[in-house]
Enzyme design. Sequence first.
Site, mmCIF file in Angstrom:
data_model
loop_
_atom_site.group_PDB
_atom_site.id
_atom_site.type_symbol
_atom_site.label_atom_id
_atom_site.label_comp_id
_atom_site.label_asym_id
_atom_site.label_seq_id
_atom_site.Cartn_x
_atom_site.Cartn_y
_atom_site.Cartn_z
ATOM 1 N N ASN A 1 0.802 -1.229 0.000
ATOM 2 C CA ASN A 1 0.000 0.000 0.000
ATOM 3 C C ASN A 1 0.837 1.283 0.000
ATOM 4 O O ASN A 1 0.402 2.309 -0.507
ATOM 5 C CB ASN A 1 -1.043 0.000 1.127
ATOM 6 C CG ASN A 1 -0.457 -0.109 2.503
ATOM 7 O OD1 ASN A 1 0.711 -0.469 2.669
ATOM 8 N ND2 ASN A 1 -1.253 0.189 3.512
ATOM 9 N N GLU B 1 4.719 -3.830 12.410
ATOM 10 C CA GLU B 1 3.758 -2.756 12.110
ATOM 11 C C GLU B 1 2.577 -3.431 11.426
ATOM 12 O O GLU B 1 2.662 -3.777 10.241
ATOM 13 C CB GLU B 1 4.393 -1.709 11.193
ATOM 14 C CG GLU B 1 5.556 -0.955 11.819
ATOM 15 C CD GLU B 1 5.126 0.040 12.888
ATOM 16 O OE1 GLU B 1 3.921 0.328 12.989
ATOM 17 O OE2 GLU B 1 6.003 0.512 13.623
ATOM 18 N N CYS C 1 -3.164 1.562 6.896
ATOM 19 C CA CYS C 1 -3.350 0.954 8.223
ATOM 20 C C CYS C 1 -3.908 1.970 9.209
ATOM 21 O O CYS C 1 -4.572 1.603 10.164
ATOM 22 C CB CYS C 1 -2.026 0.406 8.724
ATOM 23 S SG CYS C 1 -0.715 1.630 8.618
ATOM 24 N N GLU D 1 8.497 2.961 14.520
ATOM 25 C CA GLU D 1 9.336 3.335 13.389
ATOM 26 C C GLU D 1 9.358 4.852 13.277
ATOM 27 O O GLU D 1 8.364 5.514 13.586
ATOM 28 C CB GLU D 1 8.800 2.713 12.095
ATOM 29 C CG GLU D 1 8.973 1.208 12.082
ATOM 30 C CD GLU D 1 8.725 0.579 10.713
ATOM 31 O OE1 GLU D 1 7.813 1.033 10.010
ATOM 32 O OE2 GLU D 1 9.457 -0.361 10.361
HETATM 33 P P1 NAP Z 1 0.239 -8.928 4.047
HETATM 34 O O1 NAP Z 1 -0.554 -9.838 3.213
HETATM 35 O O2 NAP Z 1 0.446 -9.268 5.478
HETATM 36 O O3 NAP Z 1 1.641 -8.785 3.305
HETATM 37 C C1 NAP Z 1 2.662 -7.950 3.800
HETATM 38 C C2 NAP Z 1 3.990 -8.461 3.297
HETATM 39 O O4 NAP Z 1 4.231 -9.757 3.835
HETATM 40 C C3 NAP Z 1 4.055 -8.619 1.782
HETATM 41 O O5 NAP Z 1 5.366 -8.356 1.355
HETATM 42 C C4 NAP Z 1 3.739 -10.091 1.608
HETATM 43 O O6 NAP Z 1 4.241 -10.590 0.405
HETATM 44 C C5 NAP Z 1 4.474 -10.671 2.788
HETATM 45 N N1 NAP Z 1 4.019 -11.979 3.212
HETATM 46 C C6 NAP Z 1 2.785 -12.521 3.120
HETATM 47 N N2 NAP Z 1 2.796 -13.763 3.657
HETATM 48 C C7 NAP Z 1 4.066 -13.995 4.102
HETATM 49 C C8 NAP Z 1 4.699 -15.087 4.750
HETATM 50 N N3 NAP Z 1 4.048 -16.201 5.063
HETATM 51 N N4 NAP Z 1 6.004 -14.978 5.051
HETATM 52 C C9 NAP Z 1 6.697 -13.871 4.751
HETATM 53 N N5 NAP Z 1 6.156 -12.797 4.133
HETATM 54 C C10 NAP Z 1 4.836 -12.862 3.824
HETATM 55 O O7 NAP Z 1 -0.344 -7.449 4.039
HETATM 56 P P2 NAP Z 1 -0.713 -6.573 2.781
HETATM 57 O O8 NAP Z 1 -2.044 -7.009 2.297
HETATM 58 O O9 NAP Z 1 0.411 -6.522 1.820
HETATM 59 O O10 NAP Z 1 -0.798 -5.125 3.426
HETATM 60 C C11 NAP Z 1 -1.922 -4.656 4.055
HETATM 61 C C12 NAP Z 1 -1.798 -4.815 5.572
HETATM 62 O O11 NAP Z 1 -0.653 -4.124 6.032
HETATM 63 C C13 NAP Z 1 -2.969 -4.206 6.295
HETATM 64 O O12 NAP Z 1 -3.358 -5.046 7.340
HETATM 65 C C14 NAP Z 1 -2.383 -2.904 6.843
HETATM 66 O O13 NAP Z 1 -3.055 -2.412 7.956
HETATM 67 C C15 NAP Z 1 -0.990 -3.304 7.140
HETATM 68 N N6 NAP Z 1 -0.107 -2.133 7.193
HETATM 69 C C16 NAP Z 1 0.367 -1.742 8.393
HETATM 70 C C17 NAP Z 1 1.167 -0.609 8.478
HETATM 71 C C18 NAP Z 1 1.693 -0.147 9.792
HETATM 72 O O14 NAP Z 1 2.610 0.653 9.788
HETATM 73 N N7 NAP Z 1 1.171 -0.605 10.922
HETATM 74 C C19 NAP Z 1 1.492 0.105 7.329
HETATM 75 C C20 NAP Z 1 0.989 -0.330 6.106
HETATM 76 C C21 NAP Z 1 0.192 -1.471 6.051
HETATM 77 P P3 NAP Z 1 3.243 -11.022 -0.785
HETATM 78 O O15 NAP Z 1 2.102 -10.071 -0.751
HETATM 79 O O16 NAP Z 1 4.077 -10.885 -1.987
HETATM 80 O O17 NAP Z 1 2.873 -12.429 -0.461
#
Ligand code: NAP
Length: 489
Positions: free
Chosen positions: A162, A261, A295, A469
């Site tokens: 995102n 995060e 997020c 962070e």
């Molecule tokens: P996600 O599905 O958890 O993926 C995040 C990252 O983790 C991606 O690079 C993904 O790669 C990787 N990943 C997925 N499964 C994995 C595994 N089993 N082992 C290692 N890496 C793995 O989240 P997203 O859909 O990309 O992002 C949205 C989420 O991020 C929301 O929940 C949002 O709230 C959160 N977020 C939090 C913050 C914060 O600062 N707190 C900031 C931004 C976003 P692939 O997608 O290539 O599999």
Amino acid sequence: MINQATEKRVVDAVPKQLYVDGGWADAQGGATFDVVDPATGHVLCAVADAAPEDGMRALRAASDAQSAFAAVPPRQRADMLMTAFRLLHERIDDLALLMTLEMGKPLAESRGEVAYAAEFFRHFAEEAVRINGGYQVAPTGGARFLVTKQPVGPCLLITPWNFPLAMGTRKIGPAIAAGCTSVIKPAAQTPLSMLALAGILGEAGVPDGVVNVVTTTRSGEVMEPQIRSGLARKLSFTGSTAVGRKLLEQCADKILRTSMELGGNAAFIVFADADLDAAVDGALAAKMRNSGEACTAANRFYVHEDVAEDFGSRMAERMRTFAVGRGTQDDVRVGPLINPAARDKVQSLVDDAVEQGAQVLTGGTALAGVGYFYPPTVLTGVPGSARMRREEIFGPVASISQFSTEAEVVAAANDTEYGLANYVYTNDLTRALRVAEALESGMVGLNQGVVSNPAAPFGGVKASGLGREGGPTGIDEFLETKYIGITLA
Ligand code: NAP
């Protein structure tokens, strides 16, 4: 308006291989995967699809580079970050277009993200030369405590789609500042911004092996062996709580330092005494930044019953003016969602709320045609039992309900497993501070709709994460404290 030739030039300029040990390399067997423009569903290009062995190769490079990089003077590490900061600004137009093409957000927002991402490099360049220690007399006298800080060691950095650039620089900046090497794995949906950044870091003089970028569709298979290898000392992850939980379990094996995060479920609370114009402006910022795919996005609006109707109709009026379209077009304020699954999830959350009695003031139905578009939507009277009150909407949907008392709204806001951000609008100073202290979240926006700032500590409590962070403490996530006891005979 951007033409096709410009789009092609920007995509063509990005290296499509893995960045390992300062060079570009194919994935094992030459495997690749497609990167898709969410506004059109068309393939932009293909990039290397790393296998587990490619990931381990990157981690070995990071591990081999660690001790030499830890010895690089802080001022030199700061200079690398400042050079990268300047290069990001010099290339802001191309980087913003690249981000819009792979992720969908409107160009103005992409430019904002490039500037925000660059700011982490400047912030941590300034921190790199301020890593301090201490010297203290032991309470019993005689002995002395010498306290110093050292880099944690090789880090694994995993980022979401995102904010494809800023979530990377928020980790890479402090890692370089602290003297840590790293392997970065961006989300498969948005690898191009990170590959472009790898090239910029190389140009900025970051030594070979210090930053490595591994793109893959097999994130679990590629990262788990690295996490369990014993070569990495830290994992910094930004993404969903579900994946964060899994990674924490894997990190337990080798007791890795972790920064997490994770997801959010922010409440946006408007009291009757609030400046309603300011509250609507703040609400639009908190809801519509990144089309709601943030997020920190306001996920649950709680508006005092005396002003709820007025607030809802003003939100709907403003949301109707937001043009939806491809982010490269002039005046577009809302781009596509990241993929069809994201659009369908938003639709199912809206349908569920409507079935439970919510009223639609505007929007409410996904747009037909190419791309994964969802219109700005305002729902009022959303009951607490609706799924969207518990789950991240991650889309341009404002979900509004009413409240009567301060105690009631604080209890409702805290009734979630998440604790990333909350927002409060009121002109009563005492109430503002009382409520801000009572809210269970790492961040509170008080009469402001955006909390992200590189110089402030960003992070959550409860299931929203561990660690902070940015801010003055962001670098500590990448430093170990060492105490040396001295006997003065
Ligand atoms: P996600 O599905 O958890 O993926 C995040 C990252 O983790 C991606 O690079 C993904 O790669 C990787 N990943 C997925 N499964 C994995 C595994 N089993 N082992 C290692 N890496 C793995 O989240 P997203 O859909 O990309 O992002 C949205 C989420 O991020 C929301 O929940 C949002 O709230 C959160 N977020 C939090 C913050 C914060 O600062 N707190 C900031 C931004 C976003 P692939 O997608 O290539 O599999």
